[in-house]
Design a protein around this motif. Structure first.
Motif, short mmCIF file in Angstrom:
data_model
loop_
_atom_site.label_atom_id
_atom_site.label_comp_id
_atom_site.label_asym_id
_atom_site.label_seq_id
_atom_site.Cartn_x
_atom_site.Cartn_y
_atom_site.Cartn_z
N PHE A 118 12.13 3.04 -2.06
CA PHE A 118 11.57 3.81 -1.12
C PHE A 118 10.16 3.19 -0.77
CE2 PHE A 118 8.32 7.45 -0.54
CZ PHE A 118 8.90 7.86 0.66
N LEU A 119 9.34 2.81 -1.75
CA LEU A 119 8.26 2.33 -1.47
C LEU A 119 8.17 0.92 -0.70
CD1 LEU A 119 6.50 3.64 -4.99
CD2 LEU A 119 6.01 4.59 -2.67
N GLU A 120 8.90 0.10 -0.99
CA GLU A 120 8.97 -1.11 -0.49
C GLU A 120 9.02 -0.97 1.14
OE1 GLU A 120 11.62 -3.73 -2.70
OE2 GLU A 120 13.21 -2.99 -1.64
N GLN A 121 9.47 0.19 1.62
CA GLN A 121 9.71 0.12 2.98
C GLN A 121 8.18 -0.08 3.83
OE1 GLN A 121 12.59 3.21 4.32
NE2 GLN A 121 12.14 4.14 2.36
N TRP A 122 7.15 0.22 2.92
CA TRP A 122 5.68 -0.01 3.54
C TRP A 122 5.13 -1.32 3.22
CZ3 TRP A 122 7.71 4.64 2.01
CH2 TRP A 122 7.66 5.80 3.24
N ALA A 123 5.97 -2.30 2.74
CA ALA A 123 5.64 -3.60 2.17
C ALA A 123 5.57 -4.31 3.65
CB ALA A 123 6.55 -4.19 1.44
N PHE B 81 -14.55 19.90 7.26
CA PHE B 81 -13.10 20.06 7.54
C PHE B 81 -12.51 19.52 6.28
CE2 PHE B 81 -14.47 16.16 9.54
CZ PHE B 81 -13.83 15.09 8.94
N GLY B 82 -11.01 19.80 6.32
CA GLY B 82 -10.42 19.20 4.92
C GLY B 82 -8.82 19.20 5.40
N MET B 83 -8.25 18.20 5.30
CA MET B 83 -6.91 17.91 5.78
C MET B 83 -5.93 17.49 4.50
SD MET B 83 -7.30 14.80 8.33
CE MET B 83 -9.04 14.48 8.49
N GLY B 84 -4.69 17.57 4.38
CA GLY B 84 -3.79 17.09 3.34
C GLY B 84 -3.05 15.70 3.76
N ALA B 85 -3.45 14.65 3.13
CA ALA B 85 -3.19 13.20 3.41
C ALA B 85 -1.77 13.22 3.25
CB ALA B 85 -4.03 12.36 2.45
N ASP B 86 -1.15 13.73 2.23
CA ASP B 86 0.31 13.79 1.86
C ASP B 86 1.12 14.29 3.06
OD1 ASP B 86 -0.05 13.68 -1.42
OD2 ASP B 86 -1.49 14.91 -0.35
N ARG B 87 0.69 15.62 3.48
CA ARG B 87 1.32 16.20 4.69
C ARG B 87 1.26 15.33 5.86
NH1 ARG B 87 2.63 21.08 7.39
NH2 ARG B 87 0.84 20.82 8.95
N ILE B 88 0.36 14.63 6.10
CA ILE B 88 0.05 13.86 7.26
C ILE B 88 1.04 12.62 7.30
CG2 ILE B 88 -1.53 12.59 8.64
CD1 ILE B 88 -3.73 14.48 7.91
N ALA B 89 1.05 12.13 6.02
CA ALA B 89 1.98 10.95 5.61
C ALA B 89 3.39 11.37 5.94
CB ALA B 89 1.66 10.38 4.42
N GLU C 162 0.75 -1.15 0.07
CA GLU C 162 0.03 0.13 0.00
C GLU C 162 0.79 1.25 0.05
OE1 GLU C 162 -2.51 0.14 3.39
OE2 GLU C 162 -4.09 0.38 2.08
N HIS C 163 0.53 2.18 -0.88
CA HIS C 163 1.47 3.43 -0.87
C HIS C 163 1.20 4.39 0.55
CE1 HIS C 163 2.67 7.62 -1.95
NE2 HIS C 163 3.34 6.82 -3.09
N PRO C 164 2.21 4.76 0.87
CA PRO C 164 1.96 5.57 2.23
C PRO C 164 0.89 6.44 2.26
CG PRO C 164 4.14 5.98 1.20
CD PRO C 164 3.64 4.80 0.54
N VAL C 165 0.90 7.13 1.39
CA VAL C 165 -0.29 8.26 1.31
C VAL C 165 -1.84 7.47 1.14
CG1 VAL C 165 -1.33 10.04 0.16
CG2 VAL C 165 1.22 10.20 0.35
N ILE C 166 -1.70 6.48 0.70
CA ILE C 166 -3.16 5.53 0.43
C ILE C 166 -3.47 4.98 1.78
CG2 ILE C 166 -4.51 3.86 -0.73
CD1 ILE C 166 -3.94 6.36 -2.43
N LYS C 167 -2.19 4.62 2.32
CA LYS C 167 -2.41 3.99 3.81
C LYS C 167 -2.80 4.92 4.62
CE LYS C 167 0.86 1.45 6.72
NZ LYS C 167 0.26 0.14 6.96
#
Ligand code: PHE
Length: 383
Positions: free
Chosen positions: A378-383, A351-359, A133-138
């Motif tokens: 980079f991405l496989e660190q979330w595997a 309300f509205g928030m930025g998912a990328d910033r939170i990630a 799962e991509h960190p932003v999607i997660k």
């Protein structure tokens, strides 16, 4: 002429490769030549017999005779060849079985060619690694889950949006300076349309507030995850495309206390029960009053310092800005009044928030670009 194993005089990688190629082409030829059971037995013995089979000879003539420093490479090759030979014996065996079997055993729909040598359906399938799962999607999914547990449902809407939904119905009057703060990317060639019909890339997920209220009568509680675009040059904290998570609750008697209680609970659920929230006055055309919500820095625990060093994510303030929010402006309800949203009868918060910033904050990533470069390391660190 039949293939025979020669002694190796040269143990260079190239020579080894040449010898191995010679062997494998002979193997293939002989596999194809097997047409009956006795041929199969001969073929298996010739390649696999303990005594004097080709594999045994490779062991003796190549591996055992190899100088010490060439051993590992020859050993590896010999192992590979062994697997290959075993595989080809299986191939020959399966082909015979296929030729013998009546076609109906394969359901009758397999092309006759399969029974000869086009595709070997007995070989194991190809291994495809499962992605992560991509960190932003997660992050998005986790945040959405927090609100789903509170009874919110998920809504979505188009990324290519009209001026009406992105601005007008959200109480941004035409030519109002608040529109400039959104750095909008417009679709070209729309001069012939009225302003409200012109297409743009939505700059926030808030248009889905209106779209949902047009479809669903109150009470509603929705979360809206999605991509948005703004004309920001890319740097460590900006990308022209990013992700937001929006929320909207409308009912009778919803108060600012409900907004604070809901968001405070959601932040504790998401970041951990020890975070505190702080609401500071702000402005959005579609909420009144409006606020920015901060959470106490979950990296330094709110102290602004990490040991002897200043805490960078909160810029030593101990607080991190997470979202914009407020009570739905009555002017917004006016646009959906006919669907049961009479501003005299209902109230709500958004309300509205930025998912990328939170990630970024949650995973301690220091460059937002990393999220969108698609580098598997980079991405496989979330595997
Ligand atoms: N849409 C606002 C933005 O993108 C955030 C917001 C959403 C503020 C809902 C208030 C209510 O900045």
């Amino acid at each position: 002429m039949a293939y025979t194993v020669h002694k190796l005089t040269d143990y260079s990688a190239a020579a080894l490769e040449r010898a191995s190629d010679e062997l494998t082409s002979a193997l293939e030829r002989e596999t194809n030549a097997v047409t009956d059971e006795s041929g199969l037995k001969q073929f298996r013995d010739r390649w696999m017999a303990r005594k004097n089979g080709v594999l045994t000879q490779i062991n003796d003539l190549w591996l055992k005779a190899a100088p010490k420093d060439a051993r590992p490479a020859v050993g590896q090759k010999a192992n590979w060849l062994k697997k290959h030979v075993e595989g080809m014996v299986e191939v020959a065996k399966n082909r015979l079985a296929l030729q013998r079997a009546p076609l109906h055993e394969y359901g009758g729909f397999i092309d006759l060619d399969l029974r000869v040598d086009r595709v070997d359906i007995s070989l194991p399938g190809m291994h495809r690694p499962i992605g992560a799962e991509h960190p932003v999607i997660k992050t998005t999914n986790e945040m959405v889950r927090v609100f789903q547990k509170l009874g919110y449902s998920v809504a979505d809407g188009p990324v290519v949006e009209t001026d009406y939904y992105n601005f007008e119905a959200l109480n941004f009057p035409p030519n109002h300076p608040a529109r400039d703060t959104q750095d909008t990317l417009f679709i070209a060639g729309q001069q012939s349309k009225t302003q409200r019909e012109r297409l743009l890339l939505r700059t926030h997920t808030s248009p889905v507030q209106i779209r949902t209220m047009e479809k669903m009568r109150p009470p509603i509680r929705i979360v809206i995850p999605g991509t948005v675009h703004r004309n920001d040059p890319p740097d460590a904290s900006h990308t022209p495309m990013f992700h937001q998570i929006e929320g909207l609750a409308v009912d009778t008697n919803i108060t600012f206390g409900d907004l604070k209680g809901t968001l405070d609970h959601a932040m504790k659920e998401f970041f951990g029960s020890s975070v505190k929230t702080s609401f500071r006055p702000s402005f959005f055309p579609f909420t009144e009053p409006s606020a920015e919500m901060y959470v106490s820095c979950f990296i330094c625990g709110g102290s602004g310092r990490r040991g002897a060093d200043p805490c960078r994510p909160c810029k030593q303030t101990g607080w991190i800005e997470i979202l914009g929010c407020g009570m739905v402006d009555p002017n917004v309800f006016e646009f959906v009044k006919d669907n049961g949203y009479d501003p005299k009868k209902v109230s709500g918060f958004a309300f509205g928030m930025g998912a990328d910033r939170i990630a970024l904050l949650k995973y301690g990533v220091d460059d937002i670009q990393l999220f969108f470069q698609g580098d598997v390391r980079f991405l496989e660190q979330w595997a």
